[in-house]
Scaffold this motif. Structure first.
Motif: not given
Length: 744
Positions: A152-153, A427, A429, A431, A449, A451, A453, A483, A511
């Protein structure tokens, strides 16, 4: 929400599948695979053979890290192709990582790196959590390229997976002690203990105290140094069909920052004639105030750092729960909390008091992840939910031209900006990834995925001058939210049991946010938000090993297309430092990586890692009279090379372990302008080690880093408008040391 997956990539992948023919029967494949060494990785969140993943991976053994004296994630760059790392404003501040040209150089603690670190599967979070000591690790896996599905992220650049050595059901441990030049001392070790028949614990620690190579001639100041103490406690248990792993860790740093080297640019201050780039840094050149460097010795400087300090305290805990719901279905939960507090005062001007400041951070982090693994006869599903909440409070200062406060004619020039910024990032998510066996030789990997955030910010600053103190020079707030979809589509082809190919398309996403940096006006502060960036990555990879596994060769070719690329821009036209993080158009990166490992004898191994990026172009950024377009990405060398030779020999019934290696990188620019004064020429750093295994439990070793005393800079920064100089952080000189390891 916008969907931008490439239809062309999907068509190419399906076309490759349509042209393929099976060359081996399944039973022949399996029988030969059983006879070949299995190299296990966790690049897809579970243990797999390296030949079964469509990801470029660099594996680093934990013992290798200790023998090479690799102390933190910044030094990992010496072991990975196309990887460059640096401390943005000296050690104790946020590091800057660049992998395959994708990175983020910024002094600001609110910036999130596109390369994430996962410590025992817990994501690093913001910039403050990117630092940390490497000790008692089983291995490190560096995943090169966007990881937009399972990790993630913001991992548009890649992911660094740190895997601790887990508790075992047998008492034992080790202690390593090292002493080296520059008053460098290190003690680390671990104790492993079974607690019950189903529970075991492992306690690991690391302490080091060292000075930097710099010789600081400023009265009362030193060359700086750091003392760092860390520990980690792991407890694993089997409890009512659950596998439990609890982790507690803490770090405490105190020290004095490395002094900067302020290199004037003027050969003649009266005429304004500049020195050449090769001359800058010598005593022939002066800055705006007539200062020149105090010596031609590369590691001698004059910087008023006598009152500069760093103090960092952090701790965290995580709980990992796993359970098999059935023979084919399992669930994993990872809950984590981290806390971070830092005070770091810095100097950017050498002997004067013209550009100085404070970085203060109070940071909290919470994450929760649930992952479901489902094994079916011809397919494997991975699906999950991820949540992150991070709070950052900044108490920073920027002190400009303090020396002028004592000069009546210039007393209206100095100013101190005092910042009180608050940011909260949240955040969420969902996935999923499918690994579908299409035939005995072909596998499809498809992942997605989603997300959501958002970053909420409140930026506040006061202004202190000789004449007045102005509270709330600005006081503003806002929100940046997006998003987006990211993901992956790949085909894995087994040409034979020893050779596989993968064809991959990945879409990375990072992001937007707010750059709570060192603004000097309400207009700059209001203009500090930035939008998301997107990265489309195409990659062709090959993995081959000889029939006896004595020779391994991995190859990756990649092409990246950036859109709305986030870029750190140093605007150097004004007297006050002004840095912005903005979206800089559409960049392009093209490159390759090649890794060889050859073991001609059981006791001899040669390794060669090569990275080549002939194209790494920045998109367009325009701000008033400032235009950046088509320049090479900062911190991106065209060539990187790492080579090593290891050999063990028996002597009088005892073992000698020889190691010699080198890491080379070609020239890089430290800023976005391709400024020849902010350029580091290519250089090579040699390292070596001679270990003597006196007994099965005792080893003595002599080691060295930068054996040929190579001169190089970790950073060069344009401070000409304010100082008439380039501020530099210089790399460490040669260091020789002794180490003792005892295992029990």
């Amino acid at each position: 929400m916008m969907i931008r997956f490439s239809a062309t990539a999907a068509a190419v992948a399906l076309g490759c599948y349509g042209m393929a023919t099976s060359v081996h029967a399944a039973n022949d494949m399996d029988s030969e695979l059983d006879a070949i060494e299995r190299i296990e990785v966790h690049a897809q969140r579970r243990p797999q053979d390296l030949h079964d993943v469509s990801v470029a991976v660099t594996l680093i053994d934990g013992e290798q890290l200790q023998q090479r004296q690799i102390k933190d994630a910044v030094e990992l760059a010496n072991l990975v192709p196309n990887f460059v790392a640096s401390q943005a404003a000296a050690e104790g501040t946020t590091p800057a990582f660049t992998l395959r040209g994708v990175g983020m150089f910024d002094y600001n603690t609110s910036t999130v790196s596109p390369i994430a670190i996962y410590s025992d599967e817990v994501v690093s979070g913001g910039a403050n959590f990117m630092t940390g000591q490497l000790f008692d690790l089983e291995r490190v896996e560096v995943l090169r390229g966007p990881q937009g599905t399972l990790f993630g992220r913001n991992t548009t650049g890649g992911a660094i997976l740190l895997r601790s050595r887990l508790p075992e059901y047998e008492f034992g441990g080790y202690v390593r002690a090292s002493a080296a030049e520059q008053q460098s001392y290190r003690i680390q070790g671990a104790v492993n203990a079974p607690l019950t028949d189903t529970t075991a614990a492992r306690f690991a620690f690391n302490w080091q105290d060292y000075q930097y190579s710099m010789n600081n001639l400023f009265p009362g100041a030193s060359g700086g140094g750091m003392e760092q103490a860390s520990f980690r406690l792991l407890v694993s248990s089997e409890w009512q069909q659950w596998s439990v792993l609890w982790r507690l860790h803490s770090e405490h740093w105190t020290g004095q920052p490395k002094p900067v080297y302020s290199a004037g640019v003027f050969r003649n201050l009266e005429t304004g004639e500049w020195c050449s780039p090769a001359e800058v840094g010598s005593r022939h050149c002066v800055d705006n105030f007539g200062f020149s460097v105090p010596s031609d010795d590369f590691w001698t400087t004059s910087a008023n750092t006598q009152h500069k300090r760093n103090r960092t305290d952090s701790w965290g805990t995580s709980l990992q729960l796993e359970r098999e719901l059935s023979a084919a279905l399992s669930l994993k939960s990872i809950t984590a909390y981290k806390s971070f507090n830092r005070f770091h005062s810095w100097d950017a001007d050498g002997p004067g008091q013209f550009i100085e400041g404070v970085l203060g951070s109070d940071n909290d982090f919470f994450s929760q992840e649930l992952t479901l693994f489902w094994q079916q006869p011809e397919r494997f599903w991975t699906a999950g939910l991820f949540y992150l909440n991070e709070r950052l409070e900044q108490n920073n200062e920027l002190d400009l031209f303090r020396d002028f406060r004592a000069v009546p004619a210039l007393a209206d020039v100095p100013a101190t900006f005092i910042y009180h910024n608050q940011l909260r990032n949240e955040a969420m998510a969902a996935y999923a990834q499918l690994e579908q066996q299409l035939s005995p030789d072909w596998q499809l990997v498809a992942g997605l995925r989603l997300t959501d955030e958002q970053t909420r910010y409140h930026a506040n600053a006061d202004l202190d001058t000789v004449a007045f103190y102005l509270a709330d020079l600005w006081d503003l707030g806002g929100k940046v939210a997006d998003t987006e979809l990211s993901g992956k589509l790949a085909l894995l082809q087994r040409l034979n049991p020893r050779h596989s190919l993968y064809y991959s398309y990945s879409r990375g996403y990072k992001s937007g946010g707010y750059n709570a940096g060192f603004s000097t006006s309400p207009e700059e502060a209001a203009d500090s938000s930035y939008d998301p960036e997107y990265l489309d990555a195409w990659e062709l990879g090959s993995r081959w090993r000889s029939s006896d596994a004595s020779l391994l060769w991995d190859l990756a070719l990649f092409y990246y297309q950036y859109r709305d690329q986030q870029s750190f821009v140093n605007i150097s036209t004004g007297t006050a430092p002004y840095h912005v993080l903005k979206n800089a158009g559409d960049g392009r990166v093209l490159g390759l990586e090649s890794d060889w490992r050859y073991r001609p004898l059981v006791a001899t191994e040669l390794m060669l890692s090569l990275g080549y990026i002939p194209k790494a172009k920045l998109g367009e950024y325009r701000e008033g009279d400032i235009l950046v377009s088509g320049t090479r990405l900062p911190f991106t060398p065209e060539w990187t090379l790492a080579a090593s030779f290891t050999h063990q020999q028996q002597l009088a019934g005892q073992t000698l372990d020889w190691q010699l290696g080198v890491r080379y990188q070609s020239a890089i620019y430290f800023d976005q302008y391709e400024d020849p004064y902010a350029r580091q020429q290519g250089y090579a750093l040699w390292h070596g080690r001679l270990g003597w295994q006196a007994t099965p439990d005792l080893e003595l070793a002599l080691w060295g880093k930068n054996l040929f005393n190579q001169r190089y800079a970790e950073l060069k920064f344009d401070s000409v408008a304010a100082l008439g100089a380039y501020t530099q952080l210089r790399g460490e000189a040669r260091q020789l040391g002794l180490e003792v390891r005892y295992q029990f």
